[in-house]
Design a protein around this motif. Structure first.
Motif, short mmCIF file in Angstrom:
data_model
loop_
_atom_site.label_atom_id
_atom_site.label_comp_id
_atom_site.label_asym_id
_atom_site.label_seq_id
_atom_site.Cartn_x
_atom_site.Cartn_y
_atom_site.Cartn_z
N LEU A 65 32.36 4.00 -13.40
CA LEU A 65 33.18 5.20 -13.56
C LEU A 65 32.32 6.45 -13.65
O LEU A 65 32.63 7.48 -13.05
N ALA A 66 31.22 6.35 -14.41
CA ALA A 66 30.35 7.52 -14.60
C ALA A 66 29.65 7.91 -13.31
O ALA A 66 29.24 9.06 -13.14
N GLY A 67 29.49 6.96 -12.39
CA GLY A 67 28.83 7.26 -11.12
C GLY A 67 29.69 8.05 -10.16
O GLY A 67 29.20 8.53 -9.14
N VAL A 68 30.99 8.20 -10.47
CA VAL A 68 31.89 9.00 -9.64
C VAL A 68 31.78 10.45 -10.08
O VAL A 68 31.89 10.76 -11.26
N ASP A 69 31.55 11.35 -9.15
CA ASP A 69 31.34 12.76 -9.49
C ASP A 69 32.68 13.44 -9.74
O ASP A 69 33.16 14.25 -8.94
N ASP A 70 33.30 13.07 -10.86
CA ASP A 70 34.61 13.61 -11.20
C ASP A 70 34.73 13.61 -12.72
O ASP A 70 34.47 12.59 -13.36
N TYR B 280 37.26 13.50 -14.74
CA TYR B 280 38.22 12.54 -15.29
C TYR B 280 37.57 11.16 -15.45
O TYR B 280 37.69 10.51 -16.49
N PHE B 281 36.86 10.72 -14.43
CA PHE B 281 36.24 9.40 -14.49
C PHE B 281 35.10 9.37 -15.51
O PHE B 281 34.86 8.35 -16.15
N ARG B 282 34.40 10.48 -15.67
CA ARG B 282 33.34 10.52 -16.68
C ARG B 282 33.93 10.38 -18.08
O ARG B 282 33.35 9.72 -18.95
N GLU B 283 35.08 11.02 -18.34
CA GLU B 283 35.73 10.87 -19.63
C GLU B 283 36.18 9.43 -19.86
O GLU B 283 36.08 8.89 -20.96
N ARG B 284 36.70 8.80 -18.81
CA ARG B 284 37.14 7.41 -18.95
C ARG B 284 35.94 6.50 -19.22
O ARG B 284 36.06 5.50 -19.93
N ALA B 285 34.79 6.83 -18.64
CA ALA B 285 33.59 6.03 -18.91
C ALA B 285 33.23 6.11 -20.39
O ALA B 285 32.87 5.10 -21.02
N ALA B 286 33.33 7.31 -20.98
CA ALA B 286 33.05 7.46 -22.41
C ALA B 286 34.06 6.65 -23.24
O ALA B 286 33.69 6.01 -24.24
#
Length: 591
Positions: free
Chosen positions: A129-134, A136-142
């Motif tokens: 998820l964190a590897g997607v440059d977005d 929203y996905f970075r928050e979901r990774a956290a």
């Protein structure tokens, strides 16, 4: 109740209003055992654990975690609104997500313990998820990492305090002390500040707080205690104050905290932002997050002199992979818009323990396996990071900085690791940086003493004054009782810096300073006189230091530096620095 002001030290600027949440402690994530990683034979692991039992343990822990999070989501949504409740609702969904549960069960059936299974799967999915440059996905990774930690804690029978109030009221966390990894786990939406009885401004917990923009007050001592739990407070990180039962004026001041100094404020009238500075000095920034890189760009930094890459991965139990690191480093490069960025390779150990590198207990971690010592002992860790950096800088220049160098051999071995990482990237068909500049940190006296041997092997030097003074004076930088020794005006420190600058000049190598000394205008004037050409400071200090350097008169700062090199005491060095800075500012004003 009566208004009370507790005074300590500034750890990280900013102000916050909330209710104090006493955590006890000291919080120490490094003290927890690592997840079990067991082999199996004939349907059982080496210790006779039944895979079916491991599966039941995992499912029970996931169910309990999901129920806890759903309850927390409902409670916080009712009291603090749907946005706050949504944080925990998303986490509860992860705890029941077949995309998480099924791979974890499969890992158990293939031989993993329940702890290892959820730890590994959560880390792998979060990295994807964190590897997607977005965003929203970075928050979901956290969120996913938080769920993994919660389930892992339950499986391992350990309890962690909630780092938030259940009703959603902003929390001012309070504890005797805290690890950097604990600070890294704070969710800014739920926490308005951090107050500690102990701690030191140069410690890594404070550095992480500054990177995340979390107000922090240190050194409050016995005045900070459990009896203040749940009291209304205002925290003023810049002034080092915690106000208990604040009045309306305190709240108003915290809400209307003065913005940072504008670029060029305080500089002479003849100087304008962007104009060359005396002695060709560049003002750069130290950062530990994408947000800080963006702040550095807005503050007008000439570049980033130090990216503390390890601060982005504290609290992890699985090392970050290529994809996540590449995406993160690329965002930092993009934030600076072509200005140079120096990435320091992982510098974990000491007061920055990494959960993914538990290792054997060390009697003195600050003198143990940290920095490049760890990287050379774990080449896959170092080369994964170097490959991610090379790929993140595809088509651009990359600057790599190696920490905790002590010997010539370490420099050669680190260069070889960089070559192997480049070869691995090319083999995978990835584009990499068009040019690589290779530097080393001077933070161990041994490196300063052999700098003439190191200079032909590197492209630049960066002096970490926080650690260099710690190792030179033998004064723990995290020990508040020794704060009067671990100062940048120590004569021995200045002489080592002078030695580095003289050797670097012979080989045409630039020298930067990325420790707290660079943010002290008086000491910065001595550094400039010694030959330092790059000062790297916190983003909030860029404008202030740029304005100070704009007043430097070359002859005056060189004369002051020469005098300071002969000074016998720190007090005398400070007198010389203060007088020299005053003279140079006055001469520019008169001119």
């Amino acid at each position: 109740m009566a208004r009370t002001v507790l005074t300590g030290q500034s750890g990280s600027p900013g102000a916050g209003i909330g209710r104090l949440l006493w955590l006890g402690g000291p919080l120490n994530g490094a003290a927890h055992p690592a997840p079990r990683r067991l082999g199996r034979a004939a349907g059982h692991d080496a210790h006779g654990v039944d895979p079916a039992a491991e599966e039941r343990r995992l499912l029970e822990a996931l169910a309990v975690a999901a129920a806890e999070l759903e309850s927390l989501a409902r409670e916080t949504a009712e009291r603090a609104g749907p946005d706050i409740g949504g944080i925990f609702e998303a986490q509860a969904m992860f705890a029941r997500d077949p995309g998480i549960v099924e791979p974890a069960i499969a890992a158990i059936r293939e031989g993993a313990a329940a702890e290892e299974a959820i730890d590994r799967v959560a880390a792998e999915q979060a990295e994807a998820l964190a590897g997607v440059d977005d965003p929203y996905f970075r928050e979901r990774a956290a969120d996913l990492r938080d769920v993994g930690r919660r389930v892992l804690d339950r499986l391992m029978g350990r309890s962690q305090p909630d780092l938030h109030h259940r009703d959603g009221t902003p929390a001012i966390l309070a504890a005797p002390d805290v690890d950097p990894s604990q600070v890294a786990g704070i969710r800014p939406g739920l926490v308005a500040g951090l107050a500690l009885a102990a701690g030191a401004p140069n410690g890594h917990a404070a550095i992480v707080a500054r990177a995340l923009g979390i107000p922090l007050v240190l050194g409050l001592g016995a005045a900070l205690h459990v009896g203040l739990d749940r009291r209304s407070v205002v925290i003023d990180g810049g002034a080092g104050r915690l106000i208990v039962d604040p009045d309306p004026d305190d709240r108003k001041a915290a809400t209307n905290e003065r913005p940072a100094m504008a670029a060029g404020a305080g500089a002479p009238a003849s100087w304008s932002p962007g104009a060359p500075l005396p002695l060709g000095i560049r003002i750069e920034a130290n950062v530990g997050s994408v947000a800080e890189a963006e702040q550095a760009a807005e503050a007008g930094a000439d570049g980033i002199g130090l990216v503390r890459t390890e601060l982005m991965f504290l609290g992890r139990t699985i090392a970050p992979g290529v994809n996540e690191q590449r995406a993160l480093y690329r965002r930092i490069l993009d934030a600076m818009g072509g200005r140079p960025v120096v990435f320091r390779t992982l510098d974990v150990g000491g007061d920055k323990p990494a959960g993914f590198e538990p290792g054997d207990p060390e009697a003195n971690p600050a003198l143990g396996v940290r920095g490049i010592r760890l990287g050379l002992r774990r080449p896959e860790l170092l080369e994964t990071q170097l490959r991610a950096l090379l790929e993140a800088a595809a088509g651009r220049e990359l600057r790599v900085l190696i920490p905790m160098v002590s010997t010539f051999e370490e420099v050669r071995q680190a260069r070889t690791a960089l070559d192997r990482a480049a070869a691995a990237a090319r083999t995978a068909g990835a584009d990499i940086a068009t040019e690589v500049r290779f530097g080393v940190m001077i933070e161990v006296p041994a490196a300063a003493l052999v700098v003439d041997s190191l200079a032909p092997e590197v492209d630049f030097f960066s002096i970490g004054t926080n650690d260099l003074v710690q190792y030179t004076i033998a004064a723990d930088r995290t020990n508040a009782a020794l704060a009067d020794l671990a100062t940048p005006d120590q004569p021995a420190l200045l002489r080592l810096i002078g030695m580095v600058c003289r050797a670097a000049e012979q080989f045409g190598r630039p020298v930067g300073v990325c420790g707290e000394a660079a943010a002290d205008p008086e000491i910065a004037s001595l550094l400039a006189g010694l030959g330092v050409t790059e000062l790297s400071v916190a983003p909030r200090s860029v404008a202030r230091i740029r304005a100070a350097v704009a007043t430097f008169d070359p002859e005056t700062v060189r004369a002051a530096a020469a005098e300071a090199l002969a000074a016998p005491t720190a007090a005398r060095v400070r007198e010389i620095a203060r007088a020299g800075y005053a003279r140079t500012a006055a001469s520019v004003a008169e001119g």
